[in-house]
Enzyme design. Structure first.
Site, short mmCIF file in Angstrom:
data_model
loop_
_atom_site.label_atom_id
_atom_site.label_comp_id
_atom_site.label_asym_id
_atom_site.label_seq_id
_atom_site.Cartn_x
_atom_site.Cartn_y
_atom_site.Cartn_z
N SER A 103 0.82 -1.20 0.00
CA SER A 103 0.00 0.00 0.00
C SER A 103 0.86 1.26 0.00
CB SER A 103 -0.96 -0.06 1.20
OG SER A 103 -1.95 0.91 1.06
N ASP A 247 -2.34 6.17 -4.09
CA ASP A 247 -1.21 5.50 -3.45
C ASP A 247 -0.82 4.29 -4.34
OD1 ASP A 247 -3.35 3.83 -2.80
OD2 ASP A 247 -2.55 3.33 -0.84
N ASP A 249 -1.26 1.12 -4.40
CA ASP A 249 -2.21 0.08 -4.77
C ASP A 249 -3.57 0.67 -5.14
OD1 ASP A 249 -2.75 0.61 -2.04
OD2 ASP A 249 -3.72 -1.34 -1.81
N ASP A 251 -5.99 2.36 -3.82
CA ASP A 251 -7.26 2.34 -3.08
C ASP A 251 -7.55 3.69 -2.42
OD1 ASP A 251 -5.26 1.99 -1.18
OD2 ASP A 251 -6.31 0.42 -0.06
MG MG Z 1 -3.43 1.58 -0.29
#
Ligand code: MG
Length: 458
Positions: A103, A247, A249, A251
């Site tokens: 992340s 970010d 990943d 999300d």
């Molecule tokens: Mg993330």
């Protein structure tokens, strides 16, 4: 916490490559999760996706090999946003899934996020069951002709984009009319293809910044205001209407207005909540450290708001319990149950751009309609006698503010007329976190200074 370089919590396991986290651990996690999932009924596969970090490919291969060794069939999505994995799991009728991503952590970190058959974060109980199988190494290895198969599947970014475009409250027809120019900064992460492509399909002109999925992050990966200077510059240079940053990943989503000013991750959720409530009435659930601005906006639009403990799984549980279609976390994590119960930067971008297009004003003007709060988040080393200090602090604070209400489900959150504060011990490090938010900058500073003084060791 296990060491400085390896951390386990209900959101998964993460560590620094070569120091805390190794490929052989991923082989074992693959075998453990495969063993757990094969105990369940059904024939669905295990879905695996990853972000663009340089370590991702070998960790993904290691994890998949472990799952195959116990006979678990795997569908490999390759490099995709975490929310894409969450959508593919129910889409493929899978028994569960993982995303290999650390992340917002720096490039040398990597991690495993685990999902259940609904594509939602596994709960604490399931995580502990998995850890038990891992610790006992009770893996059911299969003979050579019963190994799990691996199928590559690269259709899911497209499916994710198409499904997001169809959501209530997301309208390409409305957005297209405004002829927006949008700079997208995907930090060379897993959103590098999906996020700019989605924004284009929504009808905006896109300028791509850091949209090569190399996993070499050109800025600190968390999309907080002080890290977005390149995006701000690009917005100004291209005379764009706004900038979007995610970010690694993809999300979480942060916004930069047309003057190049980052308006803060908090407002992403506030604006997304506003757009959903303008589309369809629903209750709202956000975590305990989310800005009061979101709560104010939701109430102004007639919605009931519930607060949950911090952590995506807790927000999702609260949303389901309260029948909330929209919710999330103030860190730019928008969760819209109309698509799936997980943080999703594409969903956030779709809702915010549609709201902005409908409003017919600039992003700075739109942000100006949101109640202004002065929010500060910080952390400090955990002092001796933390619990008794906290109790004494809460008592004294309550004496000065009789209207104060206390919520102690996750640390201690104190709400009063001018704002709120949250003091919370970390589960993973010997620190505590402080969030203070009030309607006055000086008051926020004063309260923060007081907490730090009262909790100082010695
Ligand atoms: Mg993330």
């Amino acid at each position: 916490m296990i060491s400085k370089y390896l951390v386990k919590s209900t959101s998964g396991v993460r560590g620094v490559i070569g120091k805390g986290l190794t490929a052989s651990m991923f082989v074992d996690y693959g075998a453990a999760l495969g063993t757990v999932l094969l105990r369940k009924a059904g024939a669905g596969p295990l879905v695996v996706g990853r972000d663009s970090r340089p370590s991702g490919e070998h960790l993904s291969k290691a994890f998949i090999a472990g799952a195959q060794s116990v006979g678990m069939p795997v569908v490999d999505l390759g490099i995709v946003p975490t929310p894409t994995v969450e959508l593919a799991i129910p889409g493929l009728k899978a028994r569960g899934g993982v995303c290999i991503t650390a992340s917002h952590n720096p490039s040398e970190w990597n991690a495993l996020k685990f999902f259940n058959d609904a594509g939602e974060f596994i709960n604490e109980k399931s995580f502990l069951a998995l850890e038990l199988v891992l610790a006992s190494r009770d893996f059911k290895y299969k003979p050579h002709d019963k190994l799990g198969t691996v199928t590559g599947d690269d259709r899911w970014i497209e499916r994710h984009i198409a499904a997001t475009l169809k959501l209530p409250g997301v309208s390409a027809a409305v957005v297209r009319r405004r002829k927006f120019t949008v700079v997208v900064d995907a930090v060379n992460g897993a959103g590098s293809l999906a996020l700019p492509e989605f924004v284009e399909r929504l009808g905006a002109k896109v300028v791509r910044l850091h949209c090569e999925p190399t996993g070499l992050f050109p800025r600190a990966p968390e999309p907080t205001p002080e890290r977005l200077s390149k995006l701000s510059e690009a917005v100004r240079r291209h005379k764009a209407d706004l900038g979007l940053a995610c970010d690694p990943d993809a999300d979480r989503l942060a916004l930069v207005d047309e003057t190049g000013r980052p308006i803060g991750e908090e407002l992403t959720l506030t604006l997304a909540v506003e757009q959903v409530l303008r589309t369809k009435p629903t209750t709202v659930a956000v975590n305990l450290s989310t800005s009061r601005a979101t709560v104010d906006v939701a109430r102004r639009l007639g919605a009931k708001v519930y607060l949950s403990r911090v952590g995506e799984a807790n927000v999702v549980a609260e949303m389901k319990k309260r029948g909330a279609l929209i919710g999330g976390e103030g860190n730019g994590g928008v969760i819209y149950g109309a698509l799936h119960y997980g943080r999703d930067s594409l969903v956030g971008a779709g809702l915010v751009l549609t709201l902005l297009a409908k409003a017919g004003v600039s992003l700075s003007t739109l942000a100006g309609t949101i109640p202004r709060y002065y929010n500060t988040k910080t952390k400090a080393p955990l002092p001796e006698g933390f619990e008794s200090r906290l109790e004494a602090f809460a008592k004294a604070f309550k004496r000065e503010r009789p209207e104060l209400t206390v919520d102690d489900r996750d640390g201690v959150r104190m709400d009063f007329n001018d704002g709120w504060l949250l003091i919370r011990k970390s589960n993973t490090e010997p620190i505590y976190r402080i969030v203070v938010e009030t309607n006055d900058a000086a008051l926020t500073r004063t309260i923060l200074a007081r907490v730090k003084r009262d909790f100082k060791q010695g």
